[in-house]
Design a protein around this motif. Structure first.
Motif, PDB file in Angstrom:
ATOM      1  N   UNK A  16       7.319  20.108  21.728  1.00  0.00           N
ATOM      2  CA  UNK A  16       6.719  18.786  21.605  1.00  0.00           C
ATOM      3  C   UNK A  16       5.196  18.918  21.537  1.00  0.00           C
ATOM      4  N   UNK A  17       4.607  18.208  20.611  1.00  0.00           N
ATOM      5  CA  UNK A  17       3.162  18.269  20.435  1.00  0.00           C
ATOM      6  C   UNK A  17       2.736  19.223  19.334  1.00  0.00           C
ATOM      7  N   UNK A  18       3.618  20.141  18.916  1.00  0.00           N
ATOM      8  CA  UNK A  18       3.275  21.051  17.823  1.00  0.00           C
ATOM      9  C   UNK A  18       3.082  20.269  16.530  1.00  0.00           C
ATOM     10  N   UNK A  19       2.035  20.621  15.791  1.00  0.00           N
ATOM     11  CA  UNK A  19       1.880  20.116  14.430  1.00  0.00           C
ATOM     12  C   UNK A  19       2.552  21.132  13.522  1.00  0.00           C
ATOM     13  N   UNK A  20       3.540  20.686  12.758  1.00  0.00           N
ATOM     14  CA  UNK A  20       4.377  21.602  11.991  1.00  0.00           C
ATOM     15  C   UNK A  20       4.331  21.278  10.502  1.00  0.00           C
ATOM     16  N   UNK A  21       4.608  22.312   9.720  1.00  0.00           N
ATOM     17  CA  UNK A  21       4.834  22.158   8.286  1.00  0.00           C
ATOM     18  C   UNK A  21       6.339  22.194   8.065  1.00  0.00           C
ATOM     19  N   UNK A  22       6.869  21.242   7.284  1.00  0.00           N
ATOM     20  CA  UNK A  22       8.306  21.201   7.045  1.00  0.00           C
ATOM     21  C   UNK A  22       8.578  20.708   5.620  1.00  0.00           C
ATOM     22  N   UNK A  23       9.790  20.977   5.155  1.00  0.00           N
ATOM     23  CA  UNK A  23      10.206  20.524   3.832  1.00  0.00           C
ATOM     24  C   UNK A  23      10.412  19.014   3.865  1.00  0.00           C
ATOM     25  N   UNK A  24       9.906  18.332   2.844  1.00  0.00           N
ATOM     26  CA  UNK A  24      10.008  16.876   2.787  1.00  0.00           C
ATOM     27  C   UNK A  24      11.461  16.431   2.688  1.00  0.00           C
ATOM     28  N   UNK A  25      11.761  15.244   3.210  1.00  0.00           N
ATOM     29  CA  UNK A  25      13.115  14.704   3.203  1.00  0.00           C
ATOM     30  C   UNK A  25      13.656  14.557   1.779  1.00  0.00           C
ATOM     31  N   UNK A  26      12.828  14.038   0.873  1.00  0.00           N
ATOM     32  CA  UNK A  26      13.284  13.678  -0.465  1.00  0.00           C
ATOM     33  C   UNK A  26      13.129  14.791  -1.487  1.00  0.00           C
ATOM     34  N   UNK A  27      12.364  15.850  -1.157  1.00  0.00           N
ATOM     35  CA  UNK A  27      12.092  16.912  -2.126  1.00  0.00           C
ATOM     36  C   UNK A  27      11.743  18.188  -1.371  1.00  0.00           C
ATOM     37  N   UNK A  49      10.808  20.925  -2.360  1.00  0.00           N
ATOM     38  CA  UNK A  49       9.694  21.693  -2.921  1.00  0.00           C
ATOM     39  C   UNK A  49       8.342  21.205  -2.406  1.00  0.00           C
ATOM     40  N   UNK A  50       8.345  20.092  -1.654  1.00  0.00           N
ATOM     41  CA  UNK A  50       7.122  19.515  -1.099  1.00  0.00           C
ATOM     42  C   UNK A  50       7.119  19.730   0.416  1.00  0.00           C
ATOM     43  N   UNK A  51       5.972  20.116   0.943  1.00  0.00           N
ATOM     44  CA  UNK A  51       5.842  20.322   2.388  1.00  0.00           C
ATOM     45  C   UNK A  51       4.950  19.256   3.003  1.00  0.00           C
ATOM     46  N   UNK A  52       5.355  18.778   4.176  1.00  0.00           N
ATOM     47  CA  UNK A  52       4.574  17.797   4.921  1.00  0.00           C
ATOM     48  C   UNK A  52       4.067  18.430   6.207  1.00  0.00           C
ATOM     49  N   UNK A  92      16.188  23.574  10.379  1.00  0.00           N
ATOM     50  CA  UNK A  92      16.134  24.545   9.291  1.00  0.00           C
ATOM     51  C   UNK A  92      15.028  24.231   8.288  1.00  0.00           C
ATOM     52  N   UNK A  93      14.519  23.011   8.313  1.00  0.00           N
ATOM     53  CA  UNK A  93      13.471  22.618   7.361  1.00  0.00           C
ATOM     54  C   UNK A  93      12.067  22.809   7.922  1.00  0.00           C
TER      55      UNK A  93
END
Length: 294
Positions: free
Chosen positions: A172-183, A185-188, A274-275
């Motif tokens: 909790x509190x980590x800022x993470x990079x993950x695969x976008x819900x809809x695509x 190929x895009x990371x949020x 997994x994302x």
């Protein structure tokens, strides 16, 4: 009849001017030494130059400013070693001829990328990755590049640790990079608020975890108090998912620090384990924004 014959002198090998060695060294570090007869030294210098370059990335992927400065030290060592190789390449080298230069120039990308490219790819997939984010959803923690000018030099560049979550679970509190819900190929980039098995709700400006206001880690209390340009968390009404929401065993609830301008789990629901690709460690550019991610 005896005749004294002087030994035939060895054929003098034609050599390039010293400045040619500098050009060769810029293209392939160590090549000037190699073609001046010091072959082992030339190969050694090429490999030696790779070491501080790779070592600079390892501490860069670890939290703590002391590791950031260690990365800077390794990078400085890389620069100094490269300068030393160039300076010592001011030497005559064996002439290659037209065909030899064709082979040499053709070998430049092969030799320089033979180790560097596979290693960089492995680093990107398993160790760390450098990102430039778009948008303002994580402001003021991370200031992204405006969507209307994606080529703008403005915006924070961040370091993402790709190996941490191979050894441990996101917190909790980590800022993470993950695969976008809809695509995929895009990371949020968002901040983890809810962990697997928890019930998440929002009571502006607070997030509620299992009915309790979230104040730990301290960044959440800071957001709720609207300190330092933070605005707290808000709901999105009928546009979003129904709250409260109970998370599954592999689900994480993520929110943007700039709640009013963030497309996050309030709209699309939880993020699967997994994302999640990695943890954002620090901002490394621009220089006046260098900092650890709170």
């Amino acid at each position: 009849m005896e005749t004294d014959l002087a030994p035939t002198p060895p054929k003098m090998q034609r050599q390039n001017s010293k400045w040619v060695g500098l050009i060769m060294a810029f293209l392939i570090p160590g090549s000037a030494h190699f073609f001046s007869g010091q072959r082992k030294l030339g190969v050694f210098l090429w490999f030696a130059l790779l070491l501080p370059g790779f070592l600079a990335f390892l501490p860069l992927s670890i939290s703590g400013m002391e590791f950031f400065f260690l990365a800077v030290v390794f990078f400085a060592a890389y620069v100094l070693l490269f300068i030393a190789i160039i300076v010592s390449s001011w030497r005559p080298t064996r002439r290659l001829g037209c065909f030899g230069w064709i082979l040499f120039l053709g070998a430049v990308p092969i030799i320089n990328n033979a180790v560097a490219y596979p290693s960089a790819l492995l680093f990107k997939v398993y160790v760390l990755e450098l990102y430039k984010l778009n948008g303002i959803s994580m402001a003021p923690t991370i200031i992204g590049t405006p969507y209307d000018s994606p080529e703008s030099p403005q915006g924070d560049r961040i370091v993402v640790n790709r190996w941490l979550y191979r050894l441990s679970e996101p917190k909790r509190g980590d800022v993470v990079i993950f695969r976008a819900w809809h695509d995929s190929s895009i990371n949020y980039a968002k901040r983890i608020v809810g962990l697997p098995g928890e019930t998440v709700d929002i009571e502006a400006p607070y997030v509620l975890i299992n009915g309790e206001r979230l104040t730990e880690p301290a960044i959440f209390a800071k957001m709720a108090a609207q300190q330092g340009d933070y605005t707290g968390y808000g709901t999105v009404g009928e546009m979003g998912v129904a709250l409260p929401i109970e998370l599954g065993s592999d689900e994480y609830f993520v929110l943007g620090d700039n709640s009013r301008h963030s497309f996050d789990s309030r709209f699309n629901g939880p993020v699967l384990r997994q994302d999640i690709l990695g943890k954002v460690i620090r901002i490394f550019y621009p220089f006046d924004r260098i900092r650890e991610i709170e």
